[in-house]
Each structure stands twice: as C-alpha cells, then as structure tokens.
Design a protein around this motif. Sequence first.
Motif, PDB file in Angstrom:
ATOM      1  N   ILE A  98      30.258 -17.663  -2.350  1.00  0.00           N
ATOM      2  CA  ILE A  98      29.635 -17.026  -1.202  1.00  0.00           C
ATOM      3  C   ILE A  98      30.336 -15.684  -1.056  1.00  0.00           C
ATOM      4  CG2 ILE A  98      29.213 -17.193   1.261  1.00  0.00           C
ATOM      5  CD1 ILE A  98      29.564 -20.222   1.002  1.00  0.00           C
ATOM      6  N   THR A  99      29.563 -14.602  -0.961  1.00  0.00           N
ATOM      7  CA  THR A  99      30.213 -13.292  -0.878  1.00  0.00           C
ATOM      8  C   THR A  99      30.815 -13.088   0.506  1.00  0.00           C
ATOM      9  OG1 THR A  99      28.071 -12.406  -0.325  1.00  0.00           O
ATOM     10  CG2 THR A  99      28.800 -12.129  -2.595  1.00  0.00           C
ATOM     11  N   GLY A 100      31.671 -12.083   0.614  1.00  0.00           N
ATOM     12  CA  GLY A 100      32.227 -11.721   1.912  1.00  0.00           C
ATOM     13  C   GLY A 100      33.301 -12.672   2.399  1.00  0.00           C
ATOM     14  N   ARG A 137      26.668 -12.938   5.441  1.00  0.00           N
ATOM     15  CA  ARG A 137      27.083 -13.352   4.103  1.00  0.00           C
ATOM     16  C   ARG A 137      25.943 -14.026   3.350  1.00  0.00           C
ATOM     17  NH1 ARG A 137      32.412 -16.836   4.660  1.00  0.00           N
ATOM     18  NH2 ARG A 137      32.581 -16.428   2.438  1.00  0.00           N
ATOM     19  N   SER A 142      35.102 -21.094   0.035  1.00  0.00           N
ATOM     20  CA  SER A 142      34.144 -20.074  -0.393  1.00  0.00           C
ATOM     21  C   SER A 142      34.855 -18.877  -1.017  1.00  0.00           C
ATOM     22  CB  SER A 142      33.275 -19.634   0.779  1.00  0.00           C
ATOM     23  OG  SER A 142      34.025 -18.902   1.708  1.00  0.00           O
ATOM     24  N   ILE A 143      36.115 -18.656  -0.669  1.00  0.00           N
ATOM     25  CA  ILE A 143      36.871 -17.546  -1.239  1.00  0.00           C
ATOM     26  C   ILE A 143      37.454 -17.962  -2.589  1.00  0.00           C
ATOM     27  CG2 ILE A 143      38.745 -15.914  -0.799  1.00  0.00           C
ATOM     28  CD1 ILE A 143      36.477 -15.758   1.206  1.00  0.00           C
ATOM     29  N   ALA A 191      36.173 -19.628  -4.966  1.00  0.00           N
ATOM     30  CA  ALA A 191      35.258 -19.385  -6.075  1.00  0.00           C
ATOM     31  C   ALA A 191      35.282 -17.919  -6.492  1.00  0.00           C
ATOM     32  CB  ALA A 191      33.845 -19.806  -5.681  1.00  0.00           C
ATOM     33  N   GLN A 192      35.387 -17.003  -5.526  1.00  0.00           N
ATOM     34  CA  GLN A 192      35.455 -15.577  -5.857  1.00  0.00           C
ATOM     35  C   GLN A 192      36.662 -15.296  -6.748  1.00  0.00           C
ATOM     36  OE1 GLN A 192      35.617 -13.317  -2.214  1.00  0.00           O
ATOM     37  NE2 GLN A 192      33.687 -14.100  -1.453  1.00  0.00           N
TER      38      GLN A 192
END
Lengths: 436, 331
Positions: free
Chosen positions: A270-272, A289, B192-193, B195-196
């Motif tokens: 998920i971006t952001g 997002r 969620s971070i 995965a980035q």
Amino acid sequence: MALLEVKDLHTSFFTDAGEVKAVNGVSFNLDRGETLGIVGESGSGKSVTVYSIMQILAPAGRIVSGSVKLDGQELVGAGEKVMRDVRGNKISIIFQDPMTSLNPTYTIGDQLMEAILLHTDRTKQQAWDRAVEMLRLVNVNEPEKRMKQYPHEFSGGMRQRVMIAMALACEPDILVADEPTTALDVTIQAQILELMQKLQKELGMAIIMITHDLGVVAQMCDEIVVMYAGSYCERGTADEIFYNPKHEYTKGLLRSIPTMSTMGQKLQPITGTPIDLLNLPKGCPFAPRCEAAMKVCIRQAPESMVINADHKASCWMNVKAMAEKLGADATSNALEQGLSLEEALAQGAEAEKQGLEATVTYVEESSYIRDEELRSARTQAAEDVARSAGDPNHPFGDHGADLIGDAGLMDARGAGSRILKQSERAASHGEKGGEE
Amino acid sequence: MADTTTNETPLVDVRHLKEYFPVNTGFFKSTPLKAVDDVSFQIKRGETLGLVGESGCGKTTVGRTILHLYEPTDGEVVYDGRPIKTKEDIKWFRTKSTMVFQDPYSSLNPRMTVSDIIGEPLDVHHMCSNAKEREERILKLMDRVGLNSEHASRYAHEFSGGQRQRIGIARSLAVDPEFIVCDEPVSALDVSIQAQVINMFDELQDQMGLTYLFIAHDLLVVRHISDRIAVMYLGKMVELADAGEIYDHPLHPYTKSLISAVPIPDPKIARANKRIPLQGDIPSPLNAPSGCPFRTRCPYAQEKCGETMPAFDEVSPGHFVACHRVAEING
C-alpha cells in the motif's frame, strides 16, 4: 441479545495540539464463546476501542459518544463503581508486553490473589488455592513454588501465562487480548494461542483479539473487524474477510503480506504512510492511499453497507459496483426486450443513476466519476499534495492537500509522479517516484 | 564439517565461527556465554541467505561477528577469497560490507541531519575528494532509496518508521558495498510499510547485484526474500537448505516445529494446519544442554543426543542438517 454490543463508539484524546479522533464510529456485537479479531496498523485505534469499552483510557481520552452494552447494561456514563465491578470480573484484559505488565515488587501469588480477593468473597486461603488452580490451568509447572516467585524469575512465555491466569481468575465473560503474542517467539506464540483456544473451549468465554498479525487472526478468530485511522473499514466472518474482502484497505493489506506462495514475486505494498489523526480528511480516511479512490471518496465518508448476512463494509467501491450492475442488468434487459442498442444503453444509464441515488445520500454532479474524470481528479489531488508537501507548515487549504495530514514528501511524490508519469513534472522528479 | 557449496568461490565463507561472551557468574568467576558456537556456512555472490531462529539463538551475533563488530573468539571469515584477520583486512572488508539495523528509531543519531548520517561512511573511508562530490553522492543515494533531496537537511525524528529505515539503507549503501547484513530490517515496521521496504531490498539487489544475509524471525518474510535459509538454535546451526526445500521438506525436528508454528494468513489453511507443539522454553545459553542443544525440547531425543553434538551433514544436495536421528525420523 448479544453479550457485548458496541454502537457507533467515538473516542477522542484532547491534547494541546488539538482533538485526536482515535475511534470514529466503531460498532460490533460479540456473542458468548465467540472470538472477535480487531485488525489494523499501529495508530488505527484498535487498542483505544477496547480501552474505551473497559474505560481505562489515559486521562486525556474521553468517550465522546456511542454506546457500550454488556449483557444489556449500558456502560458509557455508568460511573466508576459499576466499572470497577466490570473490570477484571466480567471483562479482563491481557496486555501486549508481559515484561512490563506485572509488578516487579510483588510475588506472582500476591498479584494473582489481588483480583480474586477484590471480586469474590473468598478468604485468603481460598484465594491462594484458586490462584494455584489457575496456574495449573495455564500449564505452569510446580504452581505452589511459582506462587512465591517474582516476575523476573519467569520467561516471557511464562509471564504471559501468568497474565492469562490472572485475567481468567474471576471467570470473566469476555477476555480482551491486546496483541498477546507480539512480544513472543513463534513457538511460544503457538503455545499461548493454543492455550487460549483450549481455555475458551473449557470456560466458554468470548475473546476479543487485537492484533496486526493476519496470520494470528486467521487461526484464532470467527469474526474480524478491520480498522483504519479510527474508523472501521469492514467486518465479517474470517472467511468473508480473507476470501471476499470488500474494502480497498483490506484488499491492499492482504496483497501486501508475504505468504507461502509469494516467493520470488513482488509484493504489492500500500503506498504512502498511515494518516495523521489530528488532520483527518473529510471523506474516507483511506482515500489518500487508495489506488481506486474516486471523487466521492475524497468528499464524503462512506457509510457501512451490508454486503451479505455475514459481512459489512464501508467503501464506495461497493456502491459503484452495485450501481454498475444495476445499469448492466437494465441494459441487457432492454436489449432482450428488443430495444435498440442506444435506447438500451440509455435505460442502463438511467438505472445506474437511480441505483446510485438510492444507495448514496449524496449525489452531486454524479458522485462517482468515470475513469477519465477520475483520473483528472486524482491528478489534481496528487498535484496539490505534492506541492503542499514540500513545506511541512503549508496551510492545508484546498481539498487535495487536506487529504494528507502527515505530508511525507516522498509519498506525495510517489503518488504524484505515478499519475503524472508522462508529464514534465514527473520527468523532472526522476524515474524513481514513478516506479513506486 | 562438510563443504556447504558447489565449486564456485563463495563471496562470504564463514568457517567454524565462534563468539563467546564472558558473563560474571560470581565473585571473580566468569562463564563463557556461547552466543555462536562453531557455525560454518557460505554465501554465494548475488544470493540472499535468510537466517532464522528464536530470540537468543545467536542470529544477530552471527551477523555482527561476520562484520567484525565483535572480535570472533575463534574461526574465520573469508571474504572473496581473502581471510579477514588484520586491521587492514577489516578496514578493507568494511568498504565491501555494511549492515542495516533492526530499530530505525535508535540506529540513527538524533543530532545529525540526514545528509550527515548518510555521508558519515563516506567521510570515514575518505571516499570523496571534495564537498561537492560528497553532496552529489549523498543525493544520489537518497534518490536511490526513494527519499527526496529536500529531506537532506532534516533530522531523523521528522520521519516515519519506514522512511527512517530508508535512511538507514541509504547509509549502508554509501560505501557501494557488495554484501549487506540486514538485521531484522522490517520487523519494527507496520505491515503496509513492510512490503514497501521488502520490495526495495529486492530492487536494490537487482540493480546493484547485492548479496544479503537477511536475519529475521518472521518466517514468511524470510521465505519471501531468501534463496536459501539457515535455521539456528542456541548458537548452533541446525539446518540449511533452499528456501522452498526447507519449507516443504524440513528435516530437523526444530525446523519442523518452527515452520508449523507460523500462523498462515489464510483461515482454511490455518484451521487445517497441524502444529507440532514444542514443550517449554529455550534453555539459557549459559548452561546449554550437552550434545545436541535441542534435545531438551525434542520429541525424538535419545541417549546419544546428550552425548555428542551431531555433525552438520549434507543429507541431500544442498540440504544440511545437524541431527543424529534425521534418517530415522524422516524415513
């Protein structure tokens, strides 16, 4: 009647920097013997939700509105006396960190007996016996000897067992477990989760399991509530949430975790970054997002919508899908009845519009927008964000900028350049942003 | 101990590495804590070796000892054919290898700006001849990890966890390394971070041909990123195999139990999953059991397990196990 009914709960923290809306309209029911999972990232309000139910909030926190009913009895505004009887007796909690939630200056026995003496008429001897019985129940070896020891003599897994014994000593109806295994190793985590399942079968209490670990939820829970930025996104049975997610955040979350089958593939993050609760946007909190965000998402928060008997979600995408289905049905109906293609399409469009109006209270310049308009709306929003994010003190005036509270430039740049790939701005920002 | 790779020269060759810490156990008395006890493995160029185990098993110590942040008690590390022994070796080695730390909050100096944090390795190794070159390199590094140049003059506290970890990664890339020890780099981050950052590790490896030693306790993350996985227990390596192989056919009883304990984010699989429960806790490394360290919790333990430490043998190509009864258990 459900054992616990939480309705439209709002909790805020009143800080010097302003009102932090930690919980925004969370509702759920919990039945006897059921396990409910509350899932979300840090700051999503999952812990504050249960702290509100038990009214153990930090001094700055207050339940603003909503209702919490335990066995039909209203707890919000019931007063401290009632709550003292509820806590530890009807609802107990296990905290995340077993290292800090036991008092290092008292023996395990003293701490176990405290709750028993407080809530029952047992004598000290009876309380001691009960405490030993509880330790035995949670598989602590040599409970009599362990009663006289101090917390530092216990390992992490053992301490969490003591916490469970303490929470269950008064046979509560509801056990709240706030990230009970996050601080533990996997093999110890497996032991503790198994123990909780076994005890639930034996004692029949309901469990509220708070966690960010989707694996733990999948293993433990019947029902799941997914939270983001204090609002609940989606709630439903475990199977519905995992196999039929109806909120873009849940979908994103499920895509972003590595599983047994993602080896060698790219994850889809998920971006952001998570949103700043001090600057909540008007619309859906996840919209900044969200890959699929529409104009209506930015303007108005979605209401909870019924997907099926086991599933509710708050996402405009469901409205869109439903309206489109109505339109498609009407079109094919019209075609079957022998109308020309143009007429049929017009009927379809009309049905789609009516469907929207029926489900969406807010219909202005057609609230959801087709791809072309959508693209330009998102581009506009991203541009605004990218511009404002350069300056942390930018007065968030226009609607694009108020999307993002914590304006991380990187995230804004990523969002901006992804959409504006072809434009000069994206080119000057470099290819990296586009790849994100 | 058997040779753990094929004919090609490994980039990192760890031979019988030992790291003992003296622990005061009484007046004038100290006992060695065997954090890492005779560990050997090799990492090929461009490969990711995952290192898993429970807390206290010595996985972090392995990473730090390889980089000589701790002086090894015994054994040696051979990097690209050159044994790391003298001070010169270590200095050279540290321009080739770096580390990414677990906690993005405590591993960045709060009094330094981002550009100073990232530039520090460049200063230490005198890698830039003038200020302009230094700045250019820093900005290039920041761009590489997705940070904007305007962030250069800010302090670490102004960033979120995910962005701080990017700063830490930029710092580790400053010396243009070939080999990076990643010590739980994503465990402090939100799902969620995570995965980035994982994707970024992937991309950097593709672009720069990096070699990783990826230390983590989250087995799903390790499986995702690693080519091969090594499992440690109480300072010893118990199993090493290809990532797919170790999940599909774990041979050591500890690995079996560890993998079965991983909660799978899929309700149907999770319900059907047969866990192999382990009794009790991991023993203190100060008085580790004799022989096989796992025998106190092992359902298959026999007398001989208490006598000698089983050899780390190659039971099938590329699959190493240290267990006396591996043939009987899996037969």
